[in-house]
Write a protein that holds these residues in place. Structure first.
Motif, PDB file in Angstrom:
ATOM      1  N   SER A 355      36.694  36.789  41.113  1.00 34.30           N
ATOM      2  CA  SER A 355      36.543  38.114  40.504  1.00 34.30           C
ATOM      3  C   SER A 355      37.581  39.088  41.057  1.00 34.30           C
ATOM      4  O   SER A 355      38.070  39.966  40.340  1.00 34.30           O
ATOM      5  CB  SER A 355      35.129  38.652  40.736  1.00 34.30           C
ATOM      6  N   ILE A 356      37.949  38.947  42.335  1.00 38.29           N
ATOM      7  CA  ILE A 356      39.016  39.767  42.904  1.00 38.29           C
ATOM      8  C   ILE A 356      40.366  39.317  42.347  1.00 38.29           C
ATOM      9  O   ILE A 356      41.254  40.142  42.077  1.00 38.29           O
ATOM     10  CB  ILE A 356      39.006  39.709  44.444  1.00 38.29           C
ATOM     11  N   ALA A 357      40.522  38.015  42.139  1.00 37.32           N
ATOM     12  CA  ALA A 357      41.758  37.515  41.523  1.00 37.32           C
ATOM     13  C   ALA A 357      41.988  38.150  40.155  1.00 37.32           C
ATOM     14  O   ALA A 357      43.129  38.424  39.767  1.00 37.32           O
ATOM     15  CB  ALA A 357      41.708  35.991  41.411  1.00 37.32           C
ATOM     16  N   ALA A 358      40.915  38.400  39.429  1.00 37.78           N
ATOM     17  CA  ALA A 358      41.041  38.998  38.088  1.00 37.78           C
ATOM     18  C   ALA A 358      41.725  40.358  38.141  1.00 37.78           C
ATOM     19  O   ALA A 358      42.377  40.761  37.171  1.00 37.78           O
ATOM     20  CB  ALA A 358      39.670  39.122  37.433  1.00 37.78           C
ATOM     21  N   THR A 359      41.605  41.073  39.265  1.00 44.16           N
ATOM     22  CA  THR A 359      42.201  42.411  39.358  1.00 44.16           C
ATOM     23  C   THR A 359      43.727  42.359  39.389  1.00 44.16           C
ATOM     24  O   THR A 359      44.377  43.389  39.196  1.00 44.16           O
ATOM     25  CB  THR A 359      41.702  43.164  40.614  1.00 44.16           C
ATOM     26  N   VAL A 360      44.297  41.192  39.655  1.00 46.60           N
ATOM     27  CA  VAL A 360      45.755  41.063  39.721  1.00 46.60           C
ATOM     28  C   VAL A 360      46.275  40.083  38.673  1.00 46.60           C
ATOM     29  O   VAL A 360      47.356  39.535  38.806  1.00 46.60           O
ATOM     30  CB  VAL A 360      46.218  40.653  41.133  1.00 46.60           C
ATOM     31  N   CYS A 361      45.504  39.839  37.624  1.00 41.27           N
ATOM     32  CA  CYS A 361      45.927  38.978  36.518  1.00 41.27           C
ATOM     33  C   CYS A 361      46.530  39.818  35.383  1.00 41.27           C
ATOM     34  O   CYS A 361      46.193  40.994  35.213  1.00 41.27           O
ATOM     35  CB  CYS A 361      44.742  38.183  35.973  1.00 41.27           C
ATOM     36  N   LYS A 362      47.394  39.205  34.596  1.00 37.25           N
ATOM     37  CA  LYS A 362      47.929  39.863  33.403  1.00 37.25           C
ATOM     38  C   LYS A 362      46.911  39.869  32.273  1.00 37.25           C
ATOM     39  O   LYS A 362      46.845  40.819  31.484  1.00 37.25           O
ATOM     40  CB  LYS A 362      49.200  39.143  32.936  1.00 37.25           C
ATOM     41  N   GLU A 363      46.146  38.790  32.164  1.00 35.10           N
ATOM     42  CA  GLU A 363      45.180  38.633  31.083  1.00 35.10           C
ATOM     43  C   GLU A 363      43.783  38.441  31.655  1.00 35.10           C
ATOM     44  O   GLU A 363      43.622  38.058  32.820  1.00 35.10           O
ATOM     45  CB  GLU A 363      45.550  37.426  30.208  1.00 35.10           C
ATOM     46  N   PRO A 364      42.734  38.685  30.853  1.00 33.22           N
ATOM     47  CA  PRO A 364      41.365  38.474  31.335  1.00 33.22           C
ATOM     48  C   PRO A 364      41.119  37.018  31.720  1.00 33.22           C
ATOM     49  O   PRO A 364      41.822  36.111  31.273  1.00 33.22           O
ATOM     50  CB  PRO A 364      40.498  38.878  30.136  1.00 33.22           C
ATOM     51  N   ILE A 365      40.124  36.818  32.546  1.00 32.10           N
ATOM     52  CA  ILE A 365      39.683  35.461  32.874  1.00 32.10           C
ATOM     53  C   ILE A 365      38.235  35.301  32.443  1.00 32.10           C
ATOM     54  O   ILE A 365      37.503  36.284  32.280  1.00 32.10           O
ATOM     55  CB  ILE A 365      39.817  35.142  34.381  1.00 32.10           C
ATOM     56  N   LEU A 366      37.836  34.067  32.248  1.00 31.02           N
ATOM     57  CA  LEU A 366      36.442  33.747  31.952  1.00 31.02           C
ATOM     58  C   LEU A 366      35.890  32.962  33.131  1.00 31.02           C
ATOM     59  O   LEU A 366      36.353  31.860  33.431  1.00 31.02           O
ATOM     60  CB  LEU A 366      36.333  32.921  30.671  1.00 31.02           C
ATOM     61  N   LEU A 367      34.942  33.548  33.839  1.00 27.35           N
ATOM     62  CA  LEU A 367      34.370  32.947  35.040  1.00 27.35           C
ATOM     63  C   LEU A 367      33.058  32.258  34.699  1.00 27.35           C
ATOM     64  O   LEU A 367      32.100  32.907  34.274  1.00 27.35           O
ATOM     65  CB  LEU A 367      34.144  34.019  36.112  1.00 27.35           C
ATOM     66  N   LYS A 368      33.003  30.954  34.917  1.00 30.53           N
ATOM     67  CA  LYS A 368      31.793  30.177  34.655  1.00 30.53           C
ATOM     68  C   LYS A 368      30.890  30.146  35.890  1.00 30.53           C
ATOM     69  O   LYS A 368      31.344  29.996  37.004  1.00 30.53           O
ATOM     70  CB  LYS A 368      32.158  28.739  34.267  1.00 30.53           C
ATOM     71  N   ASN A 369      29.590  30.278  35.630  1.00 33.08           N
ATOM     72  CA  ASN A 369      28.552  30.163  36.661  1.00 33.08           C
ATOM     73  C   ASN A 369      28.706  31.230  37.747  1.00 33.08           C
ATOM     74  O   ASN A 369      28.799  30.936  38.923  1.00 33.08           O
ATOM     75  CB  ASN A 369      28.570  28.753  37.273  1.00 33.08           C
ATOM     76  N   TYR A 370      28.663  32.479  37.296  1.00 27.67           N
ATOM     77  CA  TYR A 370      28.839  33.602  38.221  1.00 27.67           C
ATOM     78  C   TYR A 370      27.572  33.907  39.020  1.00 27.67           C
ATOM     79  O   TYR A 370      27.634  34.560  40.077  1.00 27.67           O
ATOM     80  CB  TYR A 370      29.269  34.853  37.458  1.00 27.67           C
ATOM     81  N   GLU A 371      26.402  33.444  38.546  1.00 26.54           N
ATOM     82  CA  GLU A 371      25.131  33.833  39.189  1.00 26.54           C
ATOM     83  C   GLU A 371      24.980  33.296  40.610  1.00 26.54           C
ATOM     84  O   GLU A 371      24.104  33.748  41.355  1.00 26.54           O
ATOM     85  CB  GLU A 371      23.927  33.356  38.372  1.00 26.54           C
ATOM     86  N   CYS A 372      25.830  32.358  40.984  1.00 23.94           N
ATOM     87  CA  CYS A 372      25.724  31.779  42.328  1.00 23.94           C
ATOM     88  C   CYS A 372      25.949  32.811  43.429  1.00 23.94           C
ATOM     89  O   CYS A 372      25.661  32.536  44.598  1.00 23.94           O
ATOM     90  CB  CYS A 372      26.682  30.611  42.486  1.00 23.94           C
ATOM     91  N   VAL A 373      26.438  34.018  43.087  1.00 24.69           N
ATOM     92  CA  VAL A 373      26.601  35.060  44.104  1.00 24.69           C
ATOM     93  C   VAL A 373      25.259  35.445  44.725  1.00 24.69           C
ATOM     94  O   VAL A 373      25.223  36.055  45.805  1.00 24.69           O
ATOM     95  CB  VAL A 373      27.310  36.313  43.552  1.00 24.69           C
ATOM     96  N   SER A 374      24.158  35.088  44.080  1.00 25.47           N
ATOM     97  CA  SER A 374      22.832  35.414  44.623  1.00 25.47           C
ATOM     98  C   SER A 374      22.593  34.744  45.975  1.00 25.47           C
ATOM     99  O   SER A 374      21.701  35.145  46.717  1.00 25.47           O
ATOM    100  CB  SER A 374      21.732  35.001  43.647  1.00 25.47           C
ATOM    101  N   LYS A 375      23.386  33.742  46.306  1.00 24.96           N
ATOM    102  CA  LYS A 375      23.228  33.065  47.589  1.00 24.96           C
ATOM    103  C   LYS A 375      23.436  34.020  48.759  1.00 24.96           C
ATOM    104  O   LYS A 375      22.775  33.894  49.794  1.00 24.96           O
ATOM    105  CB  LYS A 375      24.205  31.892  47.690  1.00 24.96           C
ATOM    106  N   SER A 376      24.351  34.981  48.591  1.00 24.40           N
ATOM    107  CA  SER A 376      24.638  35.885  49.702  1.00 24.40           C
ATOM    108  C   SER A 376      24.704  37.357  49.312  1.00 24.40           C
ATOM    109  O   SER A 376      24.454  38.232  50.147  1.00 24.40           O
ATOM    110  CB  SER A 376      25.960  35.496  50.374  1.00 24.40           C
ATOM    111  N   TYR A 377      25.049  37.658  48.036  1.00 28.76           N
ATOM    112  CA  TYR A 377      25.312  39.050  47.639  1.00 28.76           C
ATOM    113  C   TYR A 377      24.837  39.219  46.200  1.00 28.76           C
ATOM    114  O   TYR A 377      25.639  39.326  45.276  1.00 28.76           O
ATOM    115  CB  TYR A 377      26.813  39.316  47.764  1.00 28.76           C
TER     116      TYR A 377
END
Length: 397
Positions: A355-377
């Motif tokens: 998600s931080i990498a997306a801030t320095v991309c030219k085009e949007p990204i599609l991130l699969k299985n984002y809900e795993c952040v619940s493990k820590s944050y």
């Protein structure tokens, strides 16, 4: 499995990172080992819930089954405690937890005639039965400091004194210092002697005291590295003189700013492995600079093989990064391309890094299985959105 489309926007604003997960595990354990009620301000991530429920089960006694979910801290901290409170128990879990080694405990089990049995499948199913006794023990320190922390919690509860000798160079030393600091706050003292030898008095009593939680440098690292890549985030709740090992992110980011393009920047990942994925991303955007991250082989035994996952996903985005056996070799570029689909590998730190990498991309990204952040944050993407990040759920259909 959810998917997020993330626009290439810089982040700005103020964020209060959640309380430190590493400290919270330790404070919950020390509090539960005391005989009084306590109040702790916690970020109820999946990992921390596993420790809370595990300590509840151990306090209740009987035939104990502890679901560690995917938390290595829960597993390695609570095994020695179970051998004091309930003569052992059964530890189950999912994901890669069954692949993470428990071998440093085995010589101590043999010394105390403690029986143990491992399941046959990939999922964790570990049973241990017996009683931890006072004694002189030796344990390796090059797999994880979590084994030593688990023994530190348990040995002061015994009726006699113990000596624990660490037989190899200690990895993640700051985490062990953190354990000792939290225990000291709850009235339990362990004395370090020369040459990695610790004297542990028995018959100690955990005292329940008001305990103030500090912000999590492991989570703050994502926003601090985002700042190094052009964002402008003010991170609150961080203790400047913190004993958290992942505070090293501050100095590591400075190193990128101080080196010129002719230098090979070498980073030792052995003492703070959890922040190496976001450090790898930061290195990947240091245009024309070369970076190697070494001594980080333990990343292969986390929620996923983080060395492989970081290389695969960042290279898809346009980075120039290759695997080393114990880390990464990175040639910096000026920007990532994006415009593709990436996968979290069901790993919270990979999801947040991408998600931080997306801030320095030219085009949007599609991130699969984002809900795993619940493990820590669990509220990471809420905070990301509040900081101006462009995210919305996306159907693959």
């Amino acid at each position: 499995m959810g998917n997020l489309k993330i626009q290439p926007r810089k982040l700005s604003g103020t964020v209060a990172v959640p309380p430190s997960k590493s400290i919270a595990h330790r404070a919950v354990i020390c509090s539960a080992l005391s005989n009084a009620e306590s109040f702790l301000q916690l970020n109820l991530s999946d990992d921390l819930l596993a420790t809370i429920k595990g300590m509840q089960a151990l306090r209740e006694g009987g035939d104990v089954t502890i679901d560690c979910n995917e938390s290595g801290s829960t597993l390695r901290f609570l095994i020695p405690i179970s051998l004091v409170l309930t003569n052992g128990g059964r530890f189950i879990g999912k994901g890669n937890l069954g692949k993470r080694p428990l071998t440093p405990f085995f010589p101590i089990f043999e010394q105390c005639n403690i029986n143990h049995k491992e399941g046959n499948g990939d999922s964790l199913d570990f049973q241990v039965k017996g009683t931890l006794l006072p004694g002189h023990y030796s344990i390796s320190g090059d797999v994880s400091s979590q084994f030593i922390s688990g023994l530190f919690f348990a040995l002061p509860l015994l009726n006699g004194d113990s000596i624990l000798t660490i037989t190899t160079p200690l990895e993640s030393k700051a985490y062990l210092d953190l354990t000792l600091s939290v225990m000291e706050s709850f009235g339990v003292h362990i004395e370090k002697k020369d040459n990695q030898v610790y004297e542990i008095k028995g018959k100690q009593i955990y005292q329940n005291i008001p305990y103030e939680m500090e912000g999590d440098y492991s989570q703050a690292a994502f926003f601090l590295c985002a700042n190094a890549l052009g964002s402008d985030v003010n991170v609150k709740n961080l203790k400047l003189n913190s004993e958290q090992g992942d505070k090293a992110v501050i100095e590591l980011v400075k190193r990128f700013q101080e080196h010129d393009s002719q230098d090979l920047i070498t980073i030792d990942g052995s003492q703070c492995p959890d922040i190496m994925p976001i450090i790898a991303l930061t290195a990947a955007l240091q245009n024309k600079k070369r970076t190697q991250i070494i001594h980080a082989k333990r990343l292969r035994l986390k929620e996923c093989d983080r060395i492989s996952a970081v290389c695969k996903e960042l290279n898809q985005l346009g980075a120039k990064i290759r695997e080393l056996e114990d880390g990464f070799y990175i040639e910096g570029v000026s920007q990532l391309s994006g415009g593709c689909e990436v996968w979290s590998h069901n790993d919270h730190r990979i999801a947040m890094m991408l998600s931080i990498a997306a801030t320095v991309c030219k085009e949007p990204i599609l991130l699969k299985n984002y809900e795993c952040v619940s493990k820590s944050y669990p509220k990471f993407f809420e905070d990301y959105l509040q900081l101006g990040g462009g995210v919305h759920e996306w159907s693959m259909g």
